[in-house]
Write an enzyme that holds these catalytic residues in place. Structure first.
Site, PDB file in Angstrom:
ATOM      1  N   ARG A 121      38.760 -19.489  31.327  1.00 59.10           N
ATOM      2  CA  ARG A 121      39.646 -18.510  30.661  1.00 59.10           C
ATOM      3  C   ARG A 121      39.473 -18.583  29.168  1.00 59.10           C
ATOM      4  O   ARG A 121      39.168 -19.648  28.621  1.00 59.10           O
ATOM      5  CB  ARG A 121      41.121 -18.811  30.991  1.00 59.10           C
ATOM      6  CG  ARG A 121      41.381 -18.686  32.467  1.00 59.10           C
ATOM      7  CD  ARG A 121      42.849 -18.548  32.796  1.00 59.10           C
ATOM      8  NE  ARG A 121      42.985 -18.821  34.218  1.00 59.10           N
ATOM      9  CZ  ARG A 121      43.961 -19.499  34.785  1.00 59.10           C
ATOM     10  NH1 ARG A 121      44.939 -19.978  34.023  1.00 59.10           N
ATOM     11  NH2 ARG A 121      43.993 -19.709  36.075  1.00 59.10           N
ATOM     12  N   ARG A 133      36.228 -15.694  45.024  1.00 62.74           N
ATOM     13  CA  ARG A 133      36.148 -17.129  45.255  1.00 62.74           C
ATOM     14  C   ARG A 133      37.523 -17.675  45.629  1.00 62.74           C
ATOM     15  O   ARG A 133      38.535 -17.049  45.384  1.00 62.74           O
ATOM     16  CB  ARG A 133      35.664 -17.835  43.980  1.00 62.74           C
ATOM     17  CG  ARG A 133      34.252 -17.445  43.603  1.00 62.74           C
ATOM     18  CD  ARG A 133      33.760 -18.249  42.432  1.00 62.74           C
ATOM     19  NE  ARG A 133      34.658 -18.166  41.287  1.00 62.74           N
ATOM     20  CZ  ARG A 133      34.869 -19.168  40.442  1.00 62.74           C
ATOM     21  NH1 ARG A 133      34.273 -20.318  40.608  1.00 62.74           N
ATOM     22  NH2 ARG A 133      35.676 -19.003  39.414  1.00 62.74           N
ATOM     23  N   LYS A 189      36.492  -6.918  33.357  1.00 64.68           N
ATOM     24  CA  LYS A 189      35.677  -7.206  34.547  1.00 64.68           C
ATOM     25  C   LYS A 189      35.321  -5.928  35.303  1.00 64.68           C
ATOM     26  O   LYS A 189      36.188  -5.205  35.772  1.00 64.68           O
ATOM     27  CB  LYS A 189      36.501  -8.146  35.438  1.00 64.68           C
ATOM     28  CG  LYS A 189      35.789  -8.734  36.612  1.00 64.68           C
ATOM     29  CD  LYS A 189      36.536  -9.989  37.052  1.00 64.68           C
ATOM     30  CE  LYS A 189      36.220 -10.436  38.435  1.00 64.68           C
ATOM     31  NZ  LYS A 189      36.937 -11.662  38.824  1.00 64.68           N
TER      32      LYS A 189
HETATM   33  P1  ATP Z   1      38.033 -15.560  37.428  1.00 67.10           P
HETATM   34  O1  ATP Z   1      37.837 -14.131  37.011  1.00 67.10           O
HETATM   35  O2  ATP Z   1      39.307 -16.181  36.972  1.00 67.10           O
HETATM   36  O3  ATP Z   1      36.811 -16.421  37.170  1.00 67.10           O
HETATM   37  P2  ATP Z   1      37.248 -15.693  40.062  1.00 67.10           P
HETATM   38  O4  ATP Z   1      35.847 -15.685  39.580  1.00 67.10           O
HETATM   39  O5  ATP Z   1      37.722 -16.857  40.820  1.00 67.10           O
HETATM   40  O6  ATP Z   1      38.247 -15.466  38.906  1.00 67.10           O
HETATM   41  P3  ATP Z   1      36.519 -13.610  41.769  1.00 67.10           P
HETATM   42  O7  ATP Z   1      36.197 -14.437  42.915  1.00 67.10           O
HETATM   43  O8  ATP Z   1      35.373 -13.090  40.963  1.00 67.10           O
HETATM   44  O9  ATP Z   1      37.513 -14.371  40.842  1.00 67.10           O
HETATM   45  O10 ATP Z   1      37.364 -12.318  42.200  1.00 67.10           O
HETATM   46  C1  ATP Z   1      38.717 -12.345  42.551  1.00 67.10           C
HETATM   47  C2  ATP Z   1      39.587 -11.959  41.370  1.00 67.10           C
HETATM   48  O11 ATP Z   1      39.058 -10.792  40.701  1.00 67.10           O
HETATM   49  C3  ATP Z   1      40.963 -11.531  41.799  1.00 67.10           C
HETATM   50  O12 ATP Z   1      41.830 -12.622  41.861  1.00 67.10           O
HETATM   51  C4  ATP Z   1      41.402 -10.519  40.727  1.00 67.10           C
HETATM   52  O13 ATP Z   1      41.894 -11.200  39.593  1.00 67.10           O
HETATM   53  C5  ATP Z   1      40.102  -9.906  40.317  1.00 67.10           C
HETATM   54  N1  ATP Z   1      39.807  -8.610  40.977  1.00 67.10           N
HETATM   55  C6  ATP Z   1      40.061  -8.224  42.253  1.00 67.10           C
HETATM   56  N2  ATP Z   1      39.594  -6.995  42.482  1.00 67.10           N
HETATM   57  C7  ATP Z   1      39.022  -6.577  41.323  1.00 67.10           C
HETATM   58  C8  ATP Z   1      38.357  -5.386  40.911  1.00 67.10           C
HETATM   59  N3  ATP Z   1      38.157  -4.363  41.728  1.00 67.10           N
HETATM   60  N4  ATP Z   1      37.916  -5.324  39.629  1.00 67.10           N
HETATM   61  C9  ATP Z   1      38.086  -6.332  38.760  1.00 67.10           C
HETATM   62  N5  ATP Z   1      38.707  -7.487  39.093  1.00 67.10           N
HETATM   63  C10 ATP Z   1      39.166  -7.613  40.354  1.00 67.10           C
END
Ligand code: ATP
Length: 266
Positions: free
Chosen positions: A264, A64, A129
């Site tokens: 968070r 995102r 994650k």
């Molecule tokens: P948050 O986890 O803070 O809610 P988000 O939902 O905005 O973040 P996503 O859009 O789900 O984030 O994914 C991007 C983020 O996920 C990246 O900024 C990094 O922190 C994390 N990320 C990137 N690649 C991976 C991966 N292979 N496995 C786990 N986490 C990852």
């Protein structure tokens, strides 16, 4: 020269493992910028509903708000599915959470332990994650079209783990036996098709109970971050029928819609 993969993705093998292969058109690419970018482009150009693109090497995988999704060939499963909803159906609010339920159902069906969902779009296990979901929608000809992008870590190399700015995990740590990525993809697509049929009838409302049962933050103190605004703190009190987060701030329950915010742990 690119290294030969031990468990290569293969469109025919994925289709052969589907119950209703005619609902999907599966394509496997060796490399692309982002499977979601590709399908969003096709969504504007009459691309077929049920188009699936899986890719071994995404050069610009997206999360995102322009954040990146990192993956390594052979170690992860990154794919997107385009789905056209019927004409007249309201915007698919909460679809990203319903997709989380579908992914959890599929992983649990393959004996994954402790799968949890983090609002609005993360797949966790043991507090880390394992995967992310990115739902993007466009509308055309009076109907909404969703592109559901999913990235799952099957294994996690030290190199990728070090490059990720939060704690990540992988399916190998939570499944007694990880099937081939082709079977994994087929099982995820089956679960997504079931979810999409249910979603067309009941929207996210029909998934609230199942989502709450896997909520990683039930009753926990969390903070919600949005760019340019002070964080909002409160206890996670669940989600509503539109997929909005309910945050008990102590002076009332606030409804937080996804989009530009991040949750968070406190
Ligand atoms: P948050 O986890 O803070 O809610 P988000 O939902 O905005 O973040 P996503 O859009 O789900 O984030 O994914 C991007 C983020 O996920 C990246 O900024 C990094 O922190 C994390 N990320 C990137 N690649 C991976 C991966 N292979 N496995 C786990 N986490 C990852």
């Amino acid at each position: 020269m690119t290294k030969k993969l031990f468990d290569p993705l293969n469109a025919k093998m994925v289709s052969a493992a589907l119950d209703s292969p005619s609902r999907f058109h599966v394509e496997v690419l060796d490399s692309c910028e982002s499977t979601s970018t590709l399908l969003l482009d096709r969504a504007h150009k009459d691309g077929a509903s049920g188009s699936v693109v899986a890719c071994e090497r995404q050069t610009a995988g997206r999360g995102r708000r322009g954040r990146s999704w990192l993956s390594a060939p052979g170690d992860s499963l990154t794919f997107s599915l385009m789905w056209r909803f019927p004409v007249g159906m309201p915007p698919p609010t909460g679809l990203s959470l319903a997709a989380g339920v579908a992914v959890a159902r599929a992983l649990e069906g393959m004996e994954a332990a402790g799968v949890r969902l983090k609002w609005p779009n993360d797949i966790l296990a043991d507090g880390v994650k394992l995967g992310g979901i990115l739902v993007e929608t466009v509308s055309s000809g009076g109907r909404h079209i969703a592109v559901i992008g999913i990235g799952l870590n099957v294994r996690l190399s030290r190199e990728i783990a070090d490059a990720i700015d939060n704690e990540a995990g992988a399916l190998v740590s939570v499944m007694p036996y990880v099937p081939s990525r082709n079977l994994l993809l087929a099982n995820l697509l089956k679960a997504l098709a079931v979810m999409l049929d249910e979603f067309e009838h009941n929207g996210f409302a029909g998934f609230v109970e199942e989502w709450l049962a896997r909520n990683a933050h039930t009753g926990q103190l969390v903070s919600i971050h949005a760019e340019g605004a002070a964080p909002v703190e409160g206890r996670c009190a669940g989600v509503d029928a539109d997929g909005a987060l309910l945050l008990d701030t102590g002076s009332g329950v606030r409804r937080i819609v996804s989009g530009e915010v991040s949750l968070r742990n406190k």
